[in-house]
Design an enzyme around this catalytic site. Structure first.
Site, PDB file in Angstrom:
ATOM      1  N   HIS A 202      10.196  12.819 -23.049  1.00  0.00           N
ATOM      2  CA  HIS A 202      10.099  13.398 -24.394  1.00  0.00           C
ATOM      3  C   HIS A 202       9.378  12.449 -25.359  1.00  0.00           C
ATOM      4  CE1 HIS A 202      10.867  15.679 -27.889  1.00  0.00           C
ATOM      5  NE2 HIS A 202      12.087  15.254 -28.176  1.00  0.00           N
TER       6      HIS A 202
ATOM      7  N   CYS B  11      10.645  16.265 -33.546  1.00  0.00           N
ATOM      8  CA  CYS B  11      10.452  16.570 -32.130  1.00  0.00           C
ATOM      9  C   CYS B  11       9.591  17.802 -31.885  1.00  0.00           C
ATOM     10  CB  CYS B  11      11.800  16.744 -31.447  1.00  0.00           C
ATOM     11  SG  CYS B  11      12.853  15.275 -31.555  1.00  0.00           S
TER      12      CYS B  11
ATOM     13  N   CYS C 267      20.518  13.915 -20.770  1.00  0.00           N
ATOM     14  CA  CYS C 267      19.862  13.516 -22.018  1.00  0.00           C
ATOM     15  C   CYS C 267      18.402  13.172 -21.753  1.00  0.00           C
ATOM     16  CB  CYS C 267      20.548  12.283 -22.612  1.00  0.00           C
ATOM     17  SG  CYS C 267      22.312  12.473 -22.932  1.00  0.00           S
TER      18      CYS C 267
END
Length: 396
Positions: free
Chosen positions: A344, A83, A213
């Site tokens: 993301h 990430c 989330c």
């Protein structure tokens, strides 16, 4: 010769739900890269090296991506660091410029993701996070949830047990970030929710609900990094933002000896990277006004307040309740909406953070603009693991 380094151009795509738009990673890279070059006022021919980040893709996808911008024979380095991939590409581009190897480099990241929670790609070999996962299994019960929310949820539970942090304090972070994203046209979600909505959403792994989330996303981000000489020669001072300090840290022995879910999800990596970045910049948390940090889950945002020095150990919840993490408070954290609401796409996240902070320092963030920005802080983390912390300030 000066070794100061500057962001002179940034660009990104809107982050999208996977499969919601007919595009592929070369299209994403072309859009973000073209925007960054146009923002810098230079052509691709000025780029001497390119660092291209992605997690899910075939070998040399980096070359295929930047060939949309030009084919000039320069070194193109493919980057994968979970990430924190986008920030790792930024770190490498800045390192090349700072070392005097090149005067202008491109950091570009993209991701085309599958729908749903993250999964494994190769089942015939050990997973790189296996040791981290085993350690968390020994601390908190796993009942079949996706691994990422389980691990970060476990870290949140540990914080609650140690310091009395509440589920509502974590939910307030989700509420804040969704509220911020309303003003971000690049965000995957631009919906505002009440705190009650956040708390009442489907539980993924206590204390995390779905609205706390980050989603899987498609998208791309890019940044052009230049030396002081390049900025001078091309008269780019009106758009240059200095990278005053930067550090990348990987796991230390503490990760596996602390017997702590908080450490296993990277809090100590983040704290060490922050100290090193602050030291290089000659600045501290008190010198920045705006922060883009890695809120893959609301629990991680709160843990990161403490790792970055915005709050003392155990007092992240107090920071939330004080309102010092949003407009009108001491810092504005994740004005973009953060990962929770902006989205993301793993390879692009760090470069989207760089874009937001560049716009904030320039005063170009529109309705998201934080007042009187003289310092900005970026935090991007990937389990397995790597944390990258970057400190920005105006070029002059």
């Amino acid at each position: 010769m000066s070794n100061r380094t500057f962001v002179v151009g940034v660009g990104m795509t809107k982050f999208e739900k996977p499969g919601s738009r007919e595009w592929d990673y070369p299209d994403m890279a072309r859009e973000a890269g073209t925007k960054a070059l146009e923002d810098a006022g230079v052509s691709y021919d000025a780029i001497q090296q390119a660092y291209v980040g992605y997690v899910y893709g075939e070998s040399t996808s980096g070359q295929r991506a930047v060939y949309e911008l030009g084919i000039t024979g320069i070194p193109v380095v493919n980057v994968n660091n979970n990430c924190s991939t986008g920030s790792t590409a930024l770190f490498l581009a800045r390192q090349a410029v700072k070392a005097g190897v090149v005067d202008c480099a491109l950091a570009l990241g993209f991701e085309k993701m599958q729908k749903g929670s993250l999964g494994t790609t190769f089942e015939d070999r050990e997973q790189p996070m296996l040791n981290h996962i085993k350690e968390v299994f020994e601390l908190y019960e796993w009942t079949g949830e996706p691994i990422a929310p389980y691990m970060f949820g476990a870290a949140g539970r540990e914080h609650m047990e140690k310091y009395g942090t509440t589920a509502e304090q974590f939910a307030k972070i989700g509420w804040k970030n969704h509220k911020h994203s309303v003003n971000n046209p690049y965000a995957q979600f631009q919906d505002e929710y009440s705190l009650e909505d956040i708390l009442a959403a489907r539980t993924v792994y206590e204390p995390l609900t779905k609205l706390q989330c980050s989603p899987t996303s498609d998208g791309s981000g890019a940044a052009v990094i230049a030396s002081e000489r390049f900025v001078d020669e091309h008269d780019l001072w009106d758009r240059a933002v200095e990278i005053a300090g930067q550090s990348m840290v990987t796991d230390t022995r503490d990760t596996f000896t602390d017997k702590s879910a908080i450490t296993l999800v990277g809090a100590k990596m983040s704290a060490l990277a922050a100290r090193q970045a602050y030291d290089e910049a000659g600045l501290g948390a008190e010198d920045v006004q705006v922060v883009e940090l890695h809120d893959c889950f609301s629990t991680n945002e709160l843990l990161t307040y403490e790792a970055l020095g915005l709050a003392a150990e155990g007092e992240g919840g107090k920071l939330v309740d004080s309102g010092d993490n949003t407009y009108g408070g001491r810092w504005v954290v994740n004005p973009s909406g953060g990962l929770i609401s902006k989205g993301h796409p793993l390879g692009a996240t760090g470069l989207a953070q760089c874009s937001e902070l560049t716009w904030q320092i320039r005063g170009q963030a529109d309705k998201r603009q934080v007042e009187n920005v003289t310092g900005a802080l970026q935090h991007n983390i990937g389990l397995g693991g790597a944390a990258v912390v970057t400190v920005y300030k105006p070029a002059r």
